[in-house]
Design a protein around this motif. Structure first.
Motif, PDB file in Angstrom:
ATOM      1  N   ASN A  32       0.823  -1.215   0.000  1.00 43.78           N
ATOM      2  CA  ASN A  32       0.000   0.000   0.000  1.00 43.78           C
ATOM      3  C   ASN A  32       0.851   1.256   0.000  1.00 43.78           C
ATOM      4  O   ASN A  32       0.600   2.164  -0.781  1.00 43.78           O
ATOM      5  N   CYS A  33       1.835   1.343   0.904  1.00 44.45           N
ATOM      6  CA  CYS A  33       2.607   2.583   1.009  1.00 44.45           C
ATOM      7  C   CYS A  33       4.083   2.378   0.694  1.00 44.45           C
ATOM      8  O   CYS A  33       4.819   3.351   0.614  1.00 44.45           O
ATOM      9  N   THR A  35       6.466   1.116   2.547  1.00 49.71           N
ATOM     10  CA  THR A  35       7.361   1.117   3.695  1.00 49.71           C
ATOM     11  C   THR A  35       7.924  -0.288   3.928  1.00 49.71           C
ATOM     12  O   THR A  35       7.186  -1.259   3.785  1.00 49.71           O
ATOM     13  N   PRO A  36       9.215  -0.424   4.267  1.00 47.70           N
ATOM     14  CA  PRO A  36       9.732  -1.746   4.632  1.00 47.70           C
ATOM     15  C   PRO A  36       9.014  -2.281   5.866  1.00 47.70           C
ATOM     16  O   PRO A  36       8.864  -1.566   6.861  1.00 47.70           O
ATOM     17  N   LYS A  37       8.576  -3.524   5.787  1.00 44.33           N
ATOM     18  CA  LYS A  37       7.841  -4.112   6.901  1.00 44.33           C
ATOM     19  C   LYS A  37       8.228  -5.580   7.018  1.00 44.33           C
ATOM     20  O   LYS A  37       8.810  -6.155   6.108  1.00 44.33           O
ATOM     21  N   LEU A  38       7.921  -6.192   8.158  1.00 47.15           N
ATOM     22  CA  LEU A  38       8.183  -7.603   8.334  1.00 47.15           C
ATOM     23  C   LEU A  38       7.161  -8.412   7.542  1.00 47.15           C
ATOM     24  O   LEU A  38       5.968  -8.062   7.553  1.00 47.15           O
ATOM     25  N   PRO A  39       7.597  -9.465   6.852  1.00 49.63           N
ATOM     26  CA  PRO A  39       6.636 -10.289   6.124  1.00 49.63           C
ATOM     27  C   PRO A  39       5.646 -10.975   7.065  1.00 49.63           C
ATOM     28  O   PRO A  39       5.990 -11.312   8.196  1.00 49.63           O
ATOM     29  N   HIS A  40       4.423 -11.139   6.615  1.00 51.18           N
ATOM     30  CA  HIS A  40       3.319 -11.770   7.356  1.00 51.18           C
ATOM     31  C   HIS A  40       2.836 -10.899   8.509  1.00 51.18           C
ATOM     32  O   HIS A  40       2.120 -11.381   9.397  1.00 51.18           O
ATOM     33  N   LYS A  41       3.252  -9.621   8.539  1.00 42.53           N
ATOM     34  CA  LYS A  41       2.802  -8.697   9.568  1.00 42.53           C
ATOM     35  C   LYS A  41       2.139  -7.507   8.900  1.00 42.53           C
ATOM     36  O   LYS A  41       2.504  -7.135   7.788  1.00 42.53           O
ATOM     37  N   ALA A  42       1.184  -6.899   9.621  1.00 47.08           N
ATOM     38  CA  ALA A  42       0.551  -5.699   9.100  1.00 47.08           C
ATOM     39  C   ALA A  42       1.570  -4.569   9.057  1.00 47.08           C
ATOM     40  O   ALA A  42       2.500  -4.510   9.866  1.00 47.08           O
ATOM     41  N   CYS A  43       1.384  -3.670   8.101  1.00 44.13           N
ATOM     42  CA  CYS A  43       2.320  -2.561   7.931  1.00 44.13           C
ATOM     43  C   CYS A  43       2.258  -1.637   9.145  1.00 44.13           C
ATOM     44  O   CYS A  43       1.169  -1.233   9.567  1.00 44.13           O
ATOM     45  N   PRO A  44       3.415  -1.285   9.730  1.00 43.31           N
ATOM     46  CA  PRO A  44       3.380  -0.387  10.889  1.00 43.31           C
ATOM     47  C   PRO A  44       2.975   1.038  10.525  1.00 43.31           C
ATOM     48  O   PRO A  44       2.540   1.805  11.392  1.00 43.31           O
ATOM     49  N   GLU A  45       3.128   1.413   9.260  1.00 47.63           N
ATOM     50  CA  GLU A  45       2.825   2.781   8.857  1.00 47.63           C
ATOM     51  C   GLU A  45       1.340   2.967   8.551  1.00 47.63           C
ATOM     52  O   GLU A  45       0.695   3.853   9.099  1.00 47.63           O
ATOM     53  N   TYR A  48      -2.016  -1.726   6.772  1.00 46.32           N
ATOM     54  CA  TYR A  48      -2.576  -2.592   5.743  1.00 46.32           C
ATOM     55  C   TYR A  48      -1.921  -3.961   5.775  1.00 46.32           C
ATOM     56  O   TYR A  48      -0.737  -4.106   6.078  1.00 46.32           O
ATOM     57  N   HIS A  49      -2.709  -4.978   5.476  1.00 43.64           N
ATOM     58  CA  HIS A  49      -2.182  -6.321   5.298  1.00 43.64           C
ATOM     59  C   HIS A  49      -3.076  -7.050   4.307  1.00 43.64           C
ATOM     60  O   HIS A  49      -4.301  -7.034   4.455  1.00 43.64           O
ATOM     61  N   ARG A  50      -2.466  -7.637   3.287  1.00 38.94           N
ATOM     62  CA  ARG A  50      -3.170  -8.355   2.220  1.00 38.94           C
ATOM     63  C   ARG A  50      -4.248  -7.477   1.588  1.00 38.94           C
ATOM     64  O   ARG A  50      -5.376  -7.897   1.376  1.00 38.94           O
ATOM     65  N   GLY A  51      -3.907  -6.221   1.331  1.00 44.14           N
ATOM     66  CA  GLY A  51      -4.746  -5.360   0.542  1.00 44.14           C
ATOM     67  C   GLY A  51      -5.880  -4.671   1.284  1.00 44.14           C
ATOM     68  O   GLY A  51      -6.707  -4.029   0.652  1.00 44.14           O
ATOM     69  N   ARG A  52      -5.964  -4.824   2.578  1.00 42.47           N
ATOM     70  CA  ARG A  52      -6.981  -4.082   3.304  1.00 42.47           C
ATOM     71  C   ARG A  52      -6.432  -3.654   4.653  1.00 42.47           C
ATOM     72  O   ARG A  52      -5.462  -4.222   5.151  1.00 42.47           O
ATOM     73  N   GLN A  53      -7.087  -2.629   5.240  1.00 40.36           N
ATOM     74  CA  GLN A  53      -6.600  -2.104   6.511  1.00 40.36           C
ATOM     75  C   GLN A  53      -7.094  -3.028   7.629  1.00 40.36           C
ATOM     76  O   GLN A  53      -8.288  -3.237   7.803  1.00 40.36           O
ATOM     77  N   VAL A  54      -6.167  -3.595   8.388  1.00 42.70           N
ATOM     78  CA  VAL A  54      -6.522  -4.543   9.436  1.00 42.70           C
ATOM     79  C   VAL A  54      -6.277  -3.960  10.827  1.00 42.70           C
ATOM     80  O   VAL A  54      -6.903  -4.386  11.785  1.00 42.70           O
TER      81      VAL A  54
END
Ligand SMILES: [Zn+2]
Length: 60
Positions: A32-33, A35-45, A48-54
Motif C-alpha cells: 500500500n505505502c 514502507t519496509p515491513k516484516l513479512p506476514h505482519k501488518a504494515c506499521p505505517e 494494511y495487510h493483504r490489501g486491506r486495513q486490518v
C-alpha cells in the motif's frame, strides 16, 4: 557441586557454536505505502495487510 569431568575440545565448542550466528531479519515492502515491513505482519505505517486495513494506522 557438580562439575564437568573433562574439558570440551575446540572442535566440540565450535560445533556447539555453529548454530549461534545471528541472522538479519528479512523485510518486504508494503503493497500500500511501500514502507519496509516484516513479512506476514501488518504494515506499521498504514496498517494494511493483504490489501486491506486490518489495524489502525500509526498516524491518521
Ligand atoms: Zn503500508
Amino acid at each position: 557441586m557438580p562439575n564437568p569431568k573433562r574439558r570440551h575440545s575446540h572442535s566440540r565448542k565450535g560445533r556447539r557454536r555453529a548454530h549461534d550466528g545471528l541472522t538479519v531479519p528479512s523485510f518486504s515492502s508494503c503493497s500500500n505505502c511501500g514502507t519496509p515491513k516484516l513479512p506476514h505482519k501488518a504494515c506499521p505505517e498504514c496498517g494494511y495487510h493483504r490489501g486491506r486495513q486490518v489495524v489502525k494506522a500509526a498516524a491518521d
